[in-house]
Design a protein around this motif. Structure first.
Motif, mmCIF file in Angstrom:
data_model
loop_
_atom_site.group_PDB
_atom_site.id
_atom_site.type_symbol
_atom_site.label_atom_id
_atom_site.label_comp_id
_atom_site.label_asym_id
_atom_site.label_seq_id
_atom_site.Cartn_x
_atom_site.Cartn_y
_atom_site.Cartn_z
ATOM 1 N N ASP A 127 -89.436 -37.006 16.224
ATOM 2 C CA ASP A 127 -88.601 -36.410 17.264
ATOM 3 C C ASP A 127 -89.385 -35.806 18.424
ATOM 4 O O ASP A 127 -88.970 -35.914 19.580
ATOM 5 C CB ASP A 127 -87.692 -35.328 16.666
ATOM 6 C CG ASP A 127 -86.674 -35.898 15.699
ATOM 7 O OD1 ASP A 127 -86.519 -37.139 15.665
ATOM 8 O OD2 ASP A 127 -86.033 -35.110 14.968
ATOM 9 N N ARG A 128 -90.482 -35.130 18.136
ATOM 10 C CA ARG A 128 -91.164 -34.374 19.187
ATOM 11 C C ARG A 128 -92.104 -35.228 20.039
ATOM 12 O O ARG A 128 -92.715 -34.727 20.989
ATOM 13 C CB ARG A 128 -91.953 -33.207 18.594
ATOM 14 C CG ARG A 128 -93.196 -33.622 17.811
ATOM 15 C CD ARG A 128 -94.039 -32.404 17.440
ATOM 16 N NE ARG A 128 -94.769 -31.878 18.590
ATOM 17 C CZ ARG A 128 -95.161 -30.605 18.703
ATOM 18 N NH1 ARG A 128 -94.854 -29.730 17.773
ATOM 19 N NH2 ARG A 128 -95.848 -30.211 19.752
ATOM 20 N N ALA A 143 -90.474 -37.665 27.075
ATOM 21 C CA ALA A 143 -90.082 -37.556 25.674
ATOM 22 C C ALA A 143 -89.617 -38.896 25.124
ATOM 23 O O ALA A 143 -89.197 -39.788 25.861
ATOM 24 C CB ALA A 143 -88.967 -36.520 25.535
ATOM 25 N N ASN A 170 -88.976 -34.957 11.594
ATOM 26 C CA ASN A 170 -89.203 -33.583 12.044
ATOM 27 C C ASN A 170 -89.556 -32.719 10.845
ATOM 28 O O ASN A 170 -89.584 -33.199 9.696
ATOM 29 C CB ASN A 170 -87.971 -33.030 12.776
ATOM 30 C CG ASN A 170 -86.712 -33.135 11.948
ATOM 31 O OD1 ASN A 170 -86.647 -32.611 10.841
ATOM 32 N ND2 ASN A 170 -85.703 -33.826 12.474
ATOM 33 N N ASP A 226 -96.499 -29.963 14.364
ATOM 34 C CA ASP A 226 -95.042 -29.891 14.240
ATOM 35 C C ASP A 226 -94.642 -29.164 12.957
ATOM 36 O O ASP A 226 -93.698 -28.364 12.943
ATOM 37 C CB ASP A 226 -94.462 -31.304 14.253
ATOM 38 C CG ASP A 226 -92.961 -31.328 14.467
ATOM 39 O OD1 ASP A 226 -92.475 -30.602 15.352
ATOM 40 O OD2 ASP A 226 -92.265 -32.074 13.750
#
Length: 412
Positions: free
Chosen positions: A72-73, A99, A184, A208
């Motif tokens: 996700d990041r 992103a 995530n 993360d």
């Protein structure tokens, strides 16, 4: 008189030979582009701009499948301006470091904007020369057999997750997953997690997890990486990569050492010494420098603990090369990908010993005309930038060869 002359000329023209007719049929076929990611879409656009019909074959149901599956990041490690594909800038609102979800939106818009011909749900299993000796035959799902004038293979650098065959891996009772399955940190809140591999993916997942409140995060490192700041005084590391990409590796290696000492602190006391091999030499072998997005501070503060490389698994424990035995709650292997081209092309002798294409861009393998590759390198100047440059060169080569083929079949 004019009509008479024309009739005489036509009557004297030699009948097309079988080879000429085969060449004409080949010229009428589309160019097939295998893969609907950035590489495939950019080549299809470049071909369309030259009036060459290109058909993109994508095995998933949408373009950009690889990007949709990343964690996700994730953000691009290259700038928005240098990451845009030919013919469509990335929107300014995406910011400097784009992103993951915005990359996907951009790829969707790119295909729509250029009206690219894309067929989804089709996986090509084998590419071989066409039976008539011109062009290519593609064997695909559903028993399809497609014939194309040329083929551009763009299935992606990160195609098949690679999980090392560690001794005892199959019997390990705890969660053991490849980084391709990581999304995530939510499932790991309060857990002890071991991340294996210190490339950009492993470093970013470790950070993360720290930010996601994992109880303990350890990072298993076999070879210390080169770490660079993503920007220094506003200057992106990618720009330096562009400037030095064609310089001799030994020269760049020497220049990089003092710059690294100035820009990156020595983490030897924390188990991460400076690498002994040169930055560009390592990069050309496939070990791209790690861009710092929080790893340095996390290591200095002890939030990410550096440990030795994984050697195997036994009795529910992870065995490290220094003899240490760990019992983490979960193991995430950021151990890279393979290109996954052996089944598709292995019979054509166009791959090197590591399974990578022997050529790239406008060059085709010796004795294999009409077969092109894009996106199978990971240069420090930026993968998307190089893909864009290759697209124009590939399209030019294909268009030129089609023109030459057509001219050979013209009546004198």
């Amino acid at each position: 008189m004019a009509d008479s002359t024309a009739s005489t000329t036509a009557a004297q023209a030699p009948a097309p030979q079988p080879a000429d007719r085969a060449a004409e049929r080949a010229a009428d076929r589309p160019v097939y582009v295998i893969g609907g990611g950035p590489g495939g879409l950019s080549v299809a656009q470049a071909l369309r701009a030259r009036g060459v019909r290109a058909v993109v074959l994508e095995r998933s149901d949408r373009v950009g499948a690889s990007w949709r599956g990343h964690y996700d990041r994730l953000r691009l490690h290259t700038t928005r301006r240098t990451s845009a594909l030919p013919g469509l800038p990335m929107p300014r609102r995406f910011g400097r470091w784009v992103a993951r979800d915005n990359v996907v939106r951009y790829l969707e818009k790119y295909a729509e904007h250029h009206a690219l011909e894309i067929v989804t749900g089709v996986e090509v299993s084998r590419v071989e020369p066409a039976p008539d000796g011109t062009g290519w035959l593609l064997r695909a799902t559903g028993g399809r057999e497609l014939t194309g004038a040329a083929v551009v293979v763009a299935t992606g650098y990160n195609h098949t997750p690679h999980l090392p065959d560690w001794p005892g891996r199959a019997d390990h009772p705890g969660p053991l997953l490849h980084a391709a399955e990581y999304r995530n940190a939510d499932p790991y809140t309060g857990q002890d997690v071991l991340v294996v591999g210190v490339g950009n993916t492993g470093a970013e997942i470790a950070v993360d997890l720290v930010e996601g409140s994992a109880a303990r995060v350890r990072l298993a490192v076999r070879t210390p990486p080169h770490i660079v700041r993503r920007t220094t005084a506003g200057w992106p590391a990618q720009y330096s990569g562009i400037l030095v990409r064609r310089l001799p590796a030994p020269l760049v290696d020497r220049l990089a050492r003092p710059l690294a000492r100035l820009g990156v602190p020595d983490l030897s006391a924390h188990g991460l010494p400076r690498p002994t091999t040169g930055l560009l030499s390592r990069a050309r072998e496939g070990a791209i420098p790690v861009q710092d997005i929080g790893l340095i501070n996390a290591v200095r503060k002890g939030k990410v603990e550096i440990v030795a490389a994984v050697e195997g698994f036994a009795d529910g424990e992870v065995l490290l090369t220094d003899g240490t035995r760990l019992t983490p709650d979960a193991v995430i292997a950021a151990t890279g990908y393979t290109r996954g081209l052996d089944a598709l092309l292995g019979h054509l002798d166009v791959l090197d010993p590591r399974g990578r294409p022997s050529t790239r861009g406008p060059r085709t393998p010796a004795g294999v005309p009409g077969l092109y590759f894009t996106g199978y390198t990971n240069p420090i100047s930026g993968n998307l930038r190089e893909i864009s440059l290759d697209a124009a060169k590939i399209a030019k080569s294909i268009a030129k060869n089609r023109t030459l083929g057509a001219s050979r079949t013209m009546t004198p």
